[in-house]
Design an enzyme around this catalytic site. Structure first.
Site, PDB file in Angstrom:
ATOM      1  N   HIS A  11       0.573  -0.911   0.456  1.00 58.35           N
ATOM      2  CA  HIS A  11       0.242   0.369  -0.081  1.00 58.35           C
ATOM      3  C   HIS A  11       0.530   1.130  -0.496  1.00 58.35           C
ATOM      4  O   HIS A  11       1.915   1.071   0.453  1.00 58.35           O
ATOM      5  CB  HIS A  11      -0.924  -0.103   1.140  1.00 58.35           C
ATOM      6  CG  HIS A  11      -0.377   0.025   2.379  1.00 58.35           C
ATOM      7  ND1 HIS A  11       0.623   1.126   3.166  1.00 58.35           N
ATOM      8  CD2 HIS A  11      -0.181  -0.922   3.673  1.00 58.35           C
ATOM      9  CE1 HIS A  11       0.521   0.801   4.204  1.00 58.35           C
ATOM     10  NE2 HIS A  11       0.968  -0.337   4.308  1.00 58.35           N
ATOM     11  N   GLY A  12      -0.064   2.561  -0.534  1.00 57.88           N
ATOM     12  CA  GLY A  12       1.054   4.143  -0.631  1.00 57.88           C
ATOM     13  C   GLY A  12       0.952   4.167   1.183  1.00 57.88           C
ATOM     14  O   GLY A  12       0.791   4.111   1.738  1.00 57.88           O
ATOM     15  N   GLU A  13       1.916   4.997   1.329  1.00 54.53           N
ATOM     16  CA  GLU A  13       2.161   6.100   2.234  1.00 54.53           C
ATOM     17  C   GLU A  13       1.441   6.110   3.472  1.00 54.53           C
ATOM     18  O   GLU A  13      -0.085   6.763   2.593  1.00 54.53           O
ATOM     19  CB  GLU A  13       2.911   7.068   2.723  1.00 54.53           C
ATOM     20  CG  GLU A  13       4.270   7.502   3.711  1.00 54.53           C
ATOM     21  CD  GLU A  13       4.735   8.597   3.202  1.00 54.53           C
ATOM     22  OE1 GLU A  13       5.645   8.010   3.162  1.00 54.53           O
ATOM     23  OE2 GLU A  13       4.416   9.570   2.767  1.00 54.53           O
ATOM     24  N   THR A  14       1.272   6.190   4.946  1.00 56.04           N
ATOM     25  CA  THR A  14       0.285   6.872   5.648  1.00 56.04           C
ATOM     26  C   THR A  14       0.715   7.790   6.269  1.00 56.04           C
ATOM     27  O   THR A  14       1.694   7.646   6.714  1.00 56.04           O
ATOM     28  CB  THR A  14      -0.295   5.469   6.250  1.00 56.04           C
ATOM     29  OG1 THR A  14       0.382   4.999   7.568  1.00 56.04           O
ATOM     30  CG2 THR A  14      -1.301   4.576   5.521  1.00 56.04           C
ATOM     31  N   ARG A  61      -6.467   1.326   2.946  1.00 55.38           N
ATOM     32  CA  ARG A  61      -5.375   1.675   3.237  1.00 55.38           C
ATOM     33  C   ARG A  61      -4.336   1.365   1.559  1.00 55.38           C
ATOM     34  O   ARG A  61      -4.663   1.069   0.886  1.00 55.38           O
ATOM     35  CB  ARG A  61      -4.173   1.659   3.661  1.00 55.38           C
ATOM     36  CG  ARG A  61      -3.228   0.735   4.879  1.00 55.38           C
ATOM     37  CD  ARG A  61      -2.432   0.587   5.762  1.00 55.38           C
ATOM     38  NE  ARG A  61      -1.209  -0.464   6.032  1.00 55.38           N
ATOM     39  CZ  ARG A  61      -2.265  -0.531   7.591  1.00 55.38           C
ATOM     40  NH1 ARG A  61      -3.516  -0.219   7.578  1.00 55.38           N
ATOM     41  NH2 ARG A  61      -2.190  -1.868   8.413  1.00 55.38           N
ATOM     42  N   GLU A  84      -1.965  -7.709   7.276  1.00 58.31           N
ATOM     43  CA  GLU A  84      -1.012  -6.959   8.655  1.00 58.31           C
ATOM     44  C   GLU A  84      -0.583  -7.943   8.971  1.00 58.31           C
ATOM     45  O   GLU A  84      -1.657  -8.089   9.345  1.00 58.31           O
ATOM     46  CB  GLU A  84      -0.807  -5.364   8.268  1.00 58.31           C
ATOM     47  CG  GLU A  84       1.083  -5.625   8.719  1.00 58.31           C
ATOM     48  CD  GLU A  84       1.851  -5.536   8.281  1.00 58.31           C
ATOM     49  OE1 GLU A  84       1.793  -6.964   7.462  1.00 58.31           O
ATOM     50  OE2 GLU A  84       3.036  -4.924   7.475  1.00 58.31           O
TER      51      GLU A  84
END
Length: 211
Positions: A11-14, A61, A84
């Site tokens: 997934h992209g950044e959080t 996300r 996760e």
């Protein structure tokens, strides 16, 4: 020879990623501005592929990371087996000195082969692999979907790549990953083997660096 091509992405950044806060499966965070930019950069680079199906974890996300593809009308399915790892009591915390020692001991235990050791109040790599196998069975049970996109998470991805390539889970840290990285895999139905064609590829994010 029947094959399936799997585009496996993290997934992209959080904001939690940026701040070094532990997320795991218990923190359902949104992508931040950078994460959404990463998602769009990946979409612009791979929208031509023509995915038959998209598989995501149960955490938003991953949905937000592939949302531009879903907006095209590509069918998707949520598989919580792709979630996760649960970091238990550490989720939502920024690791301090004591916590860093806890993590170091845990990672060393796993690297030495003790992958049945769980996080405090969470999961072990062995437990994660068991639920992942159920999810992968679902993905492989549709041979007509010859090209699929799978969005998941960093530690879980490391665990998954180990057993897909028939390596012990203790080798998980050999698989590098970064936000919105790509692992391109090919599965051969006859030999029932996975081959990694691209590893931790982030070439699609170069446009962000130049922006």
């Amino acid at each position: 020879m029947q094959q399936k091509t799997i585009y496996l992405i993290r997934h992209g950044e959080t904001d939690f990623n940026r701040r070094g806060v532990v997320q795991g499966s218990g923190v359902d965070s949104d992508l931040n501005t950078m994460g959404r930019a990463q998602a769009m950069a990946f979409f612009q680079a791979y929208q031509h592929v023509g995915f038959d199906k998209i598989y995501i974890s149960g955490l938003k996300r991953t949905f937000q990371t592939v949302e531009p593809f879903i907006d095209l009308g590509i069918p998707f399915e949520k598989l919580t087996g792709l979630n996760e790892i649960s970091w238990g009591v550490m989720e939502g915390k920024v690791p301090g000195n004591i916590d860093n020692e806890y993590y170091r001991n845990l990672i060393e235990a796993w690297a030495s082969g003790n992958t049945a050791v769980p996080t405090d109040g969470g999961e072990s790599p062995d437990q994660v692999a068991a639920r992942q196998k159920t999810a992968i069975d679902v993905i492989l049970s549709h041979p007509g979907e010859t090209t699929v996109l799978v969005a998941m998470h960093g530690r879980a991805m490391r665990i998954l790549l180990c057993w897909l390539t028939k390596q012990p889970l203790s080798a998980m840290d050999n698989f590098e990953h970064s936000n919105l990285c790509l692992y391109k895999l090919c599965y051969d139905y006859d030999s029932q083997t996975f081959t990694i064609e691209l590893a931790n590829d982030t070439a699609h994010l170069l446009t962000l660096a130049m922006a």
